[in-house]
Design a protein around this motif. Structure first.
Motif, PDB file in Angstrom:
ATOM      1  N   LEU A 102       0.840  -1.190   0.000  1.00  0.00           N
ATOM      2  CA  LEU A 102       0.000   0.000   0.000  1.00  0.00           C
ATOM      3  C   LEU A 102       0.876   1.243   0.000  1.00  0.00           C
ATOM      4  CD1 LEU A 102      -2.853   1.283   0.332  1.00  0.00           C
ATOM      5  CD2 LEU A 102      -2.461   1.185   2.808  1.00  0.00           C
ATOM      6  N   PHE A 103       0.572   2.162  -0.918  1.00  0.00           N
ATOM      7  CA  PHE A 103       1.233   3.464  -0.970  1.00  0.00           C
ATOM      8  C   PHE A 103       0.153   4.516  -0.770  1.00  0.00           C
ATOM      9  CE2 PHE A 103       3.785   0.505  -3.358  1.00  0.00           C
ATOM     10  CZ  PHE A 103       5.084   0.762  -2.919  1.00  0.00           C
ATOM     11  N   ALA A 104       0.160   5.157   0.385  1.00  0.00           N
ATOM     12  CA  ALA A 104      -0.968   5.996   0.775  1.00  0.00           C
ATOM     13  C   ALA A 104      -0.597   7.463   0.866  1.00  0.00           C
ATOM     14  CB  ALA A 104      -1.528   5.526   2.113  1.00  0.00           C
ATOM     15  N   ALA A 105      -1.436   8.289   0.264  1.00  0.00           N
ATOM     16  CA  ALA A 105      -1.384   9.738   0.456  1.00  0.00           C
ATOM     17  C   ALA A 105      -2.347  10.085   1.583  1.00  0.00           C
ATOM     18  CB  ALA A 105      -1.785  10.457  -0.825  1.00  0.00           C
ATOM     19  N   ASP A 106      -2.171  11.247   2.181  1.00  0.00           N
ATOM     20  CA  ASP A 106      -3.114  11.705   3.195  1.00  0.00           C
ATOM     21  C   ASP A 106      -4.495  11.873   2.575  1.00  0.00           C
ATOM     22  OD1 ASP A 106      -1.104  11.798   5.089  1.00  0.00           O
ATOM     23  OD2 ASP A 106      -0.732  13.945   4.820  1.00  0.00           O
ATOM     24  N   TRP A 107      -5.530  11.576   3.368  1.00  0.00           N
ATOM     25  CA  TRP A 107      -6.891  11.819   2.905  1.00  0.00           C
ATOM     26  C   TRP A 107      -7.061  13.317   2.631  1.00  0.00           C
ATOM     27  CZ3 TRP A 107     -11.469   8.507   4.913  1.00  0.00           C
ATOM     28  CH2 TRP A 107     -11.116   7.145   4.882  1.00  0.00           C
ATOM     29  N   GLY A 108      -7.620  13.626   1.486  1.00  0.00           N
ATOM     30  CA  GLY A 108      -7.743  15.012   1.057  1.00  0.00           C
ATOM     31  C   GLY A 108      -6.683  15.404   0.047  1.00  0.00           C
ATOM     32  N   GLU A 109      -5.679  14.554  -0.112  1.00  0.00           N
ATOM     33  CA  GLU A 109      -4.597  14.789  -1.068  1.00  0.00           C
ATOM     34  C   GLU A 109      -4.694  13.784  -2.215  1.00  0.00           C
ATOM     35  OE1 GLU A 109      -2.387  17.227  -0.991  1.00  0.00           O
ATOM     36  OE2 GLU A 109      -3.031  18.041   0.944  1.00  0.00           O
ATOM     37  N   PRO A 110      -4.144  14.119  -3.383  1.00  0.00           N
ATOM     38  CA  PRO A 110      -4.195  13.188  -4.512  1.00  0.00           C
ATOM     39  C   PRO A 110      -3.060  12.178  -4.481  1.00  0.00           C
ATOM     40  CG  PRO A 110      -3.123  15.211  -5.198  1.00  0.00           C
ATOM     41  CD  PRO A 110      -3.543  15.423  -3.757  1.00  0.00           C
ATOM     42  N   VAL A 111      -3.232  11.099  -5.222  1.00  0.00           N
ATOM     43  CA  VAL A 111      -2.100  10.255  -5.592  1.00  0.00           C
ATOM     44  C   VAL A 111      -1.341  11.017  -6.673  1.00  0.00           C
ATOM     45  CG1 VAL A 111      -1.409   8.073  -6.671  1.00  0.00           C
ATOM     46  CG2 VAL A 111      -3.316   8.128  -5.020  1.00  0.00           C
ATOM     47  N   THR A 112      -0.031  11.121  -6.531  1.00  0.00           N
ATOM     48  CA  THR A 112       0.761  11.938  -7.453  1.00  0.00           C
ATOM     49  C   THR A 112       1.591  11.075  -8.406  1.00  0.00           C
ATOM     50  OG1 THR A 112       2.681  12.023  -5.976  1.00  0.00           O
ATOM     51  CG2 THR A 112       0.957  13.732  -5.679  1.00  0.00           C
ATOM     52  N   PRO A 113       1.974  11.631  -9.541  1.00  0.00           N
ATOM     53  CA  PRO A 113       2.877  10.912 -10.441  1.00  0.00           C
ATOM     54  C   PRO A 113       4.180  10.518  -9.747  1.00  0.00           C
ATOM     55  CG  PRO A 113       1.936  12.824 -11.542  1.00  0.00           C
ATOM     56  CD  PRO A 113       1.544  12.931 -10.113  1.00  0.00           C
ATOM     57  N   GLU A 114       4.653  11.375  -8.830  1.00  0.00           N
ATOM     58  CA  GLU A 114       5.905  11.078  -8.129  1.00  0.00           C
ATOM     59  C   GLU A 114       5.766   9.839  -7.249  1.00  0.00           C
ATOM     60  OE1 GLU A 114       5.781  15.007  -9.673  1.00  0.00           O
ATOM     61  OE2 GLU A 114       4.401  14.099  -8.206  1.00  0.00           O
ATOM     62  N   MET A 115       4.610   9.697  -6.586  1.00  0.00           N
ATOM     63  CA  MET A 115       4.363   8.493  -5.785  1.00  0.00           C
ATOM     64  C   MET A 115       4.430   7.241  -6.648  1.00  0.00           C
ATOM     65  SD  MET A 115       1.100   9.570  -3.389  1.00  0.00           S
ATOM     66  CE  MET A 115       0.800   7.862  -2.890  1.00  0.00           C
ATOM     67  N   VAL A 116       3.809   7.323  -7.810  1.00  0.00           N
ATOM     68  CA  VAL A 116       3.775   6.165  -8.704  1.00  0.00           C
ATOM     69  C   VAL A 116       5.173   5.854  -9.224  1.00  0.00           C
ATOM     70  CG1 VAL A 116       2.804   5.264 -10.855  1.00  0.00           C
ATOM     71  CG2 VAL A 116       1.366   6.618  -9.303  1.00  0.00           C
ATOM     72  N   GLU A 117       5.879   6.876  -9.647  1.00  0.00           N
ATOM     73  CA  GLU A 117       7.250   6.696 -10.153  1.00  0.00           C
ATOM     74  C   GLU A 117       8.143   6.054  -9.100  1.00  0.00           C
ATOM     75  OE1 GLU A 117      10.476   6.439 -12.315  1.00  0.00           O
ATOM     76  OE2 GLU A 117       8.801   7.501 -13.252  1.00  0.00           O
ATOM     77  N   ASN A 118       8.108   6.574  -7.885  1.00  0.00           N
ATOM     78  CA  ASN A 118       8.987   6.060  -6.832  1.00  0.00           C
ATOM     79  C   ASN A 118       8.697   4.604  -6.514  1.00  0.00           C
ATOM     80  OD1 ASN A 118      10.219   8.557  -6.631  1.00  0.00           O
ATOM     81  ND2 ASN A 118       8.975   9.241  -4.909  1.00  0.00           N
ATOM     82  N   ALA A 119       7.431   4.227  -6.537  1.00  0.00           N
ATOM     83  CA  ALA A 119       7.081   2.832  -6.250  1.00  0.00           C
ATOM     84  C   ALA A 119       7.496   1.905  -7.381  1.00  0.00           C
ATOM     85  CB  ALA A 119       5.583   2.714  -5.992  1.00  0.00           C
ATOM     86  N   LEU A 120       7.173   2.288  -8.603  1.00  0.00           N
ATOM     87  CA  LEU A 120       7.412   1.381  -9.728  1.00  0.00           C
ATOM     88  C   LEU A 120       8.893   1.288 -10.087  1.00  0.00           C
ATOM     89  CD1 LEU A 120       4.364   2.045 -12.071  1.00  0.00           C
ATOM     90  CD2 LEU A 120       4.573   0.553 -10.066  1.00  0.00           C
TER      91      LEU A 120
END
Length: 358
Positions: A102-120
């Protein structure tokens, strides 16, 4: 007493849509059903700007969400979350016996391209899940920007829930390159619940064919084989599919650009009203949903009491979801709703708010 629905789903269903469901029943293996099925899937392809197959599932969207991970996770899945429903997808993935993080952003915030990039970039994953419009928080994540990241990882299946955004905002699957894009019809489509639609790429179909233990009911191969005959693997909810055919005709008659503009205008109008009543907006600036607005409680309003007062007057309203219940509220502006519907709700709430405030 039946209540007029001002909740984020199931939404209020227009009388003409209910009437469409009363069309005479046909057998699902009869030519008449194949004709209906072909008309609906052609309309969905037009809506989603895709030539890839679009399937119809007699289930909630979570059925297809489970099916997508069962078909496409062979190694490990990255579940991106920023609210209740995206987090639940992680739980579903684990319950299917699959490896997932699970890669979670704070509620009220979006999932960002940077989050996806860092995970993948770790190379651990062969699939990812993303909720485009998180219904629990009213947050719209930047799907087009995330899709650009995904193009650098063609080995990772790109699975997207557009449950509360499909048909209300432009979704161009040819440009996005998703592997699965799914929705339930009880939100922006404005239908009763019980039907899910999902577009699946040829790349995903080829991968699914090599995935063991993917089950039967949501086996992508079964959907693909039956789609060639304009049909479904199991008995479909034919009445809802009649209603979907009717709604697609209405959408194209309205004009998709006009439909998108109507949703955007209702969103802007709702945000102004929320702030004008002394509340603030829960979703961060720049990532606010166009189909529902989440307001943050001002600390002096008893939202449960407001909901009860509205119920006594024949209206169903929302007082938040999950861990932000009663600290937030959600106002829908989707499907067949108009500015007049919002005016009706706002007038009611302005009358009742003084009774719910300390």
């Amino acid at each position: 007493m039946a209540k007029k629905l001002y909740i984020p789903g199931p939404v209020e269903v227009a009388p003409d849509v209910m009437q469409a469901m009363t069309a005479p029943m046909v057998g699902h293996r009869m030519p008449e059903y194949a004709e209906l099925h072909a008309r609906v899937t052609a309309g969905l392809k037009r809506l989603l700007h895709t030539e890839e197959p679009v399937f119809l599932s007699t289930s909630s969207a979570f059925g297809v969400m489970e099916g997508a991970v069962r078909n496409l996770v062979q190694k490990r899945c990255a579940n991106f979350a920023n609210g209740a429903f995206s987090a639940k997808w992680h739980d579903v993935t684990l319950r299917c016996g699959l490896q997932a993080d699970l890669f979670a952003a704070d509620w009220g915030e979006p999932v960002t391209p940077e989050m996806v990039e860092n995970a993948l970039a770790t190379g651990k994953y062969d699939a990812m899940t993303l909720v485009h419009n998180e219904t629990s928080t009213g947050v719209l994540s930047p799907l087009a920007e995330i899709a650009e990241v995904m193009k650098r990882y063609p080995e990772v299946s790109f699975i997207v829930d557009t449950v509360s955004s499909m048909s209300a905002v432009p979704i161009d699957l040819a440009a996005l390159g998703t592997d699965v894009c799914l929705a339930g019809v009880q939100k922006a489509f404005g239908l009763p619940p019980g039907l899910a639609v999902f577009a699946v790429s040829q790349r995903a179909l080829a991968k699914a064919a090599t995935t063991p233990n993917r089950g039967y009911y949501f086996d992508f191969e079964e959907f693909a084989k039956n789609d060639l005959k304009d049909n479904t693997p199991s008995t479909p909810c034919i009445s809802l599919i009649y209603a979907l055919a009717h709604q697609l005709d209405k959408m194209f008659a309205e004009g998709l650009e006009n439909r998108y503009a109507r949703h955007r205008q209702m969103a802007e109008r709702t945000r102004r009203w929320v702030e004008g009543q002394g509340f603030s907006l829960f979703a961060a600036e720049g990532c606010r949903s166009l189909t529902l607005t989440a307001g943050r409680n001002d600390g002096r309003t008893d939202l449960a009491r407001l909901k009860a007062l509205a119920g006594d007057r024949g209206y169903a309203i929302d007082n938040g979801y999950g861990k932000i219940k009663n600290t937030t509220f959600r106002i829908p502006h989707m499907a067949d709703m108009t500015a007049a519907d919002l005016d009706e709700l706002f007038a009611l709430l302005e009358e009742l708010l003084p009774q719910a405030r300390s």
